[in-house]
Design a protein around this motif. Structure first.
Motif, PDB file in Angstrom:
ATOM      1  N   GLN A 100      27.705  -7.521 -40.276  1.00 48.72           N
ATOM      2  CA  GLN A 100      26.522  -7.857 -41.048  1.00 48.72           C
ATOM      3  C   GLN A 100      26.766  -9.101 -41.900  1.00 48.72           C
ATOM      4  OE1 GLN A 100      25.227  -4.782 -43.681  1.00 48.72           O
ATOM      5  NE2 GLN A 100      23.319  -5.803 -44.211  1.00 48.72           N
ATOM      6  N   VAL A 101      27.917  -9.170 -42.516  1.00 51.55           N
ATOM      7  CA  VAL A 101      28.257 -10.334 -43.331  1.00 51.55           C
ATOM      8  C   VAL A 101      28.389 -11.558 -42.442  1.00 51.55           C
ATOM      9  CG1 VAL A 101      30.005 -11.350 -44.827  1.00 51.55           C
ATOM     10  CG2 VAL A 101      29.365  -8.965 -45.131  1.00 51.55           C
ATOM     11  N   SER A 102      28.994 -11.397 -41.269  1.00 55.87           N
ATOM     12  CA  SER A 102      29.142 -12.519 -40.347  1.00 55.87           C
ATOM     13  C   SER A 102      27.788 -13.078 -39.939  1.00 55.87           C
ATOM     14  CB  SER A 102      29.916 -12.082 -39.104  1.00 55.87           C
ATOM     15  OG  SER A 102      31.230 -11.740 -39.443  1.00 55.87           O
ATOM     16  N   LYS A 103      26.832 -12.217 -39.690  1.00 58.02           N
ATOM     17  CA  LYS A 103      25.495 -12.682 -39.325  1.00 58.02           C
ATOM     18  C   LYS A 103      24.856 -13.470 -40.459  1.00 58.02           C
ATOM     19  CE  LYS A 103      24.574  -8.885 -36.148  1.00 58.02           C
ATOM     20  NZ  LYS A 103      23.839  -7.631 -35.951  1.00 58.02           N
ATOM     21  N   GLN A 104      25.047 -13.006 -41.696  1.00 51.78           N
ATOM     22  CA  GLN A 104      24.495 -13.712 -42.846  1.00 51.78           C
ATOM     23  C   GLN A 104      25.158 -15.073 -43.029  1.00 51.78           C
ATOM     24  OE1 GLN A 104      25.139 -10.907 -45.982  1.00 51.78           O
ATOM     25  NE2 GLN A 104      23.275  -9.755 -45.558  1.00 51.78           N
ATOM     26  N   LEU A 105      26.454 -15.139 -42.788  1.00 57.48           N
ATOM     27  CA  LEU A 105      27.173 -16.396 -42.968  1.00 57.48           C
ATOM     28  C   LEU A 105      26.792 -17.429 -41.922  1.00 57.48           C
ATOM     29  CD1 LEU A 105      30.778 -15.244 -43.902  1.00 57.48           C
ATOM     30  CD2 LEU A 105      29.105 -16.341 -45.379  1.00 57.48           C
ATOM     31  N   ARG A 106      26.498 -16.980 -40.711  1.00 62.44           N
ATOM     32  CA  ARG A 106      26.156 -17.916 -39.643  1.00 62.44           C
ATOM     33  C   ARG A 106      24.949 -18.779 -39.992  1.00 62.44           C
ATOM     34  NH1 ARG A 106      26.959 -13.566 -35.310  1.00 62.44           N
ATOM     35  NH2 ARG A 106      29.202 -13.621 -35.125  1.00 62.44           N
ATOM     36  N   ALA A 107      24.044 -18.253 -40.793  1.00 65.17           N
ATOM     37  CA  ALA A 107      22.859 -19.015 -41.182  1.00 65.17           C
ATOM     38  C   ALA A 107      23.234 -20.200 -42.057  1.00 65.17           C
ATOM     39  CB  ALA A 107      21.888 -18.103 -41.927  1.00 65.17           C
ATOM     40  N   TYR A 108      24.409 -20.158 -42.699  1.00 67.44           N
ATOM     41  CA  TYR A 108      24.818 -21.222 -43.612  1.00 67.44           C
ATOM     42  C   TYR A 108      25.929 -22.110 -43.059  1.00 67.44           C
ATOM     43  CZ  TYR A 108      22.132 -18.559 -46.955  1.00 67.44           C
ATOM     44  OH  TYR A 108      21.118 -17.904 -47.588  1.00 67.44           O
ATOM     45  N   ILE A 109      26.424 -21.792 -41.880  1.00 64.25           N
ATOM     46  CA  ILE A 109      27.517 -22.562 -41.292  1.00 64.25           C
ATOM     47  C   ILE A 109      26.958 -23.620 -40.370  1.00 64.25           C
ATOM     48  CG2 ILE A 109      29.550 -22.460 -39.778  1.00 64.25           C
ATOM     49  CD1 ILE A 109      30.074 -19.673 -40.866  1.00 64.25           C
ATOM     50  N   GLY A 110      27.476 -24.826 -40.484  1.00 67.38           N
ATOM     51  CA  GLY A 110      27.059 -25.918 -39.620  1.00 67.38           C
ATOM     52  C   GLY A 110      28.269 -26.701 -39.149  1.00 67.38           C
ATOM     53  N   GLU A 111      28.052 -27.611 -38.228  1.00 67.35           N
ATOM     54  CA  GLU A 111      29.142 -28.424 -37.703  1.00 67.35           C
ATOM     55  C   GLU A 111      28.728 -29.878 -37.796  1.00 67.35           C
ATOM     56  OE1 GLU A 111      31.256 -29.136 -33.438  1.00 67.35           O
ATOM     57  OE2 GLU A 111      30.763 -27.066 -33.984  1.00 67.35           O
ATOM     58  N   VAL A 112      29.662 -30.690 -38.222  1.00 63.05           N
ATOM     59  CA  VAL A 112      29.400 -32.120 -38.360  1.00 63.05           C
ATOM     60  C   VAL A 112      30.489 -32.866 -37.605  1.00 63.05           C
ATOM     61  CG1 VAL A 112      29.234 -34.031 -39.979  1.00 63.05           C
ATOM     62  CG2 VAL A 112      28.362 -31.794 -40.628  1.00 63.05           C
ATOM     63  N   GLN A 113      30.092 -33.849 -36.809  1.00 60.22           N
ATOM     64  CA  GLN A 113      31.058 -34.694 -36.119  1.00 60.22           C
ATOM     65  C   GLN A 113      31.034 -36.074 -36.763  1.00 60.22           C
ATOM     66  OE1 GLN A 113      30.253 -34.783 -31.905  1.00 60.22           O
ATOM     67  NE2 GLN A 113      32.130 -33.635 -31.538  1.00 60.22           N
ATOM     68  N   VAL A 114      32.228 -36.611 -36.994  1.00 56.77           N
ATOM     69  CA  VAL A 114      32.349 -37.938 -37.581  1.00 56.77           C
ATOM     70  C   VAL A 114      32.780 -38.889 -36.473  1.00 56.77           C
ATOM     71  CG1 VAL A 114      33.516 -39.320 -39.326  1.00 56.77           C
ATOM     72  CG2 VAL A 114      32.966 -36.939 -39.814  1.00 56.77           C
ATOM     73  N   ASN A 115      32.038 -39.980 -36.337  1.00 61.51           N
ATOM     74  CA  ASN A 115      32.337 -40.989 -35.335  1.00 61.51           C
ATOM     75  C   ASN A 115      33.748 -41.548 -35.598  1.00 61.51           C
ATOM     76  OD1 ASN A 115      32.477 -43.416 -33.866  1.00 61.51           O
ATOM     77  ND2 ASN A 115      30.256 -43.675 -33.963  1.00 61.51           N
ATOM     78  N   PRO A 116      34.535 -41.764 -34.546  1.00 58.76           N
ATOM     79  CA  PRO A 116      35.914 -42.292 -34.736  1.00 58.76           C
ATOM     80  C   PRO A 116      35.981 -43.631 -35.480  1.00 58.76           C
ATOM     81  CG  PRO A 116      35.609 -41.572 -32.465  1.00 58.76           C
ATOM     82  CD  PRO A 116      34.263 -41.483 -33.131  1.00 58.76           C
ATOM     83  N   ARG A 117      34.916 -44.420 -35.441  1.00 52.78           N
ATOM     84  CA  ARG A 117      34.922 -45.719 -36.133  1.00 52.78           C
ATOM     85  C   ARG A 117      34.232 -45.650 -37.501  1.00 52.78           C
ATOM     86  NH1 ARG A 117      32.174 -48.782 -31.641  1.00 52.78           N
ATOM     87  NH2 ARG A 117      32.569 -47.052 -30.255  1.00 52.78           N
ATOM     88  N   SER A 118      33.924 -44.455 -37.962  1.00 54.90           N
ATOM     89  CA  SER A 118      33.217 -44.283 -39.229  1.00 54.90           C
ATOM     90  C   SER A 118      34.129 -44.623 -40.419  1.00 54.90           C
ATOM     91  CB  SER A 118      32.733 -42.850 -39.359  1.00 54.90           C
ATOM     92  OG  SER A 118      32.250 -42.604 -40.649  1.00 54.90           O
ATOM     93  N   PRO A 119      33.579 -45.200 -41.475  1.00 53.84           N
ATOM     94  CA  PRO A 119      34.378 -45.461 -42.685  1.00 53.84           C
ATOM     95  C   PRO A 119      34.760 -44.176 -43.413  1.00 53.84           C
ATOM     96  CG  PRO A 119      32.092 -46.110 -43.038  1.00 53.84           C
ATOM     97  CD  PRO A 119      32.223 -45.731 -41.588  1.00 53.84           C
ATOM     98  N   LEU A 120      34.205 -43.040 -43.007  1.00 50.05           N
ATOM     99  CA  LEU A 120      34.547 -41.755 -43.630  1.00 50.05           C
ATOM    100  C   LEU A 120      35.927 -41.249 -43.219  1.00 50.05           C
ATOM    101  CD1 LEU A 120      31.118 -39.927 -43.272  1.00 50.05           C
ATOM    102  CD2 LEU A 120      32.077 -40.985 -45.326  1.00 50.05           C
ATOM    103  N   ILE A 121      36.468 -41.795 -42.146  1.00 49.99           N
ATOM    104  CA  ILE A 121      37.762 -41.321 -41.652  1.00 49.99           C
ATOM    105  C   ILE A 121      38.868 -41.888 -42.518  1.00 49.99           C
ATOM    106  CG2 ILE A 121      39.388 -41.472 -39.725  1.00 49.99           C
ATOM    107  CD1 ILE A 121      37.085 -41.035 -37.870  1.00 49.99           C
TER     108      ILE A 121
END
Length: 170
Positions: A149-170
């Motif tokens: 039940q907790v896992s289902k609730q957490l899934r609503a708040y979990i996301g994935e972000v990909q950073v481009n290899p040439r991004s200044p964030l790296i």
């Protein structure tokens, strides 16, 4: 700590420790807490407190899953016993080593390796008795993230972000 715990879990050492602890204690909460605290206290007398917890934490979580006792009811006594067990020898905790160094610096007689063991044993046994008789009833019952039940609730708040290899964030 997480790396050591993960390694012990993946190699099966945690299951072996958990099986041994369960064999010694049975599945009763009080006896289980007593055996976990005794084992951890003895280990932490001869190694760093954090290391002792890291060694036993995966086993205790496995025991929690097998016995359906909430992990919070077992992990808090584990942590307390690592601190109490560290008071049994000179190398059990950095404070003991520091006190020994101060004594030597001031020209006072130093402690032997096991000179503080009798008081450390009294402290550990008192902590175990307290936790088995009184403390375990005061411990919180926490829901773990493995609960579906907790896992289902957490899934609503979990996301994935990909950073481009040439991004200044790296």
């Amino acid at each position: 700590v997480y790396i050591v715990s993960g390694g012990l879990f993946k190699t099966g050492v945690a299951d072996l420790l958990g099986t041994l602890i369960l064999r010694l204690s049975g599945s009763g909460e009080g006896r289980l807490i007593a055996v976990i605290m005794l084992v951890c206290g003895i280990i932490s007398a001869f190694m760093n407190n954090v290391g002792a917890v890291a060694v036993l934490m995966p086993a205790v979580i496995g025991i929690s899953n097998k016995t359906k006792i909430p992990a919070s009811k077992l992990l808090i006594p584990l942590a307390f016993s690592s601190l109490l067990g560290g008071s049994m020898t000179l190398i059990g905790t950095p404070a003991n080593i520091l006190a020994q160094g101060i004594l030597v610096e001031r020209g006072l007689p130093s402690f032997g390796f096991f000179d503080i063991t009798p008081m450390g044993i009294i402290a550990l046994l008192t902590g175990i008795i307290y936790m088995v008789l009184i403390g375990r009833h005061l411990l919180p019952v926490r829901v773990t993230s493995s609960d579906s039940q907790v896992s289902k609730q957490l899934r609503a708040y979990i996301g994935e972000v990909q950073v481009n290899p040439r991004s200044p964030l790296i």
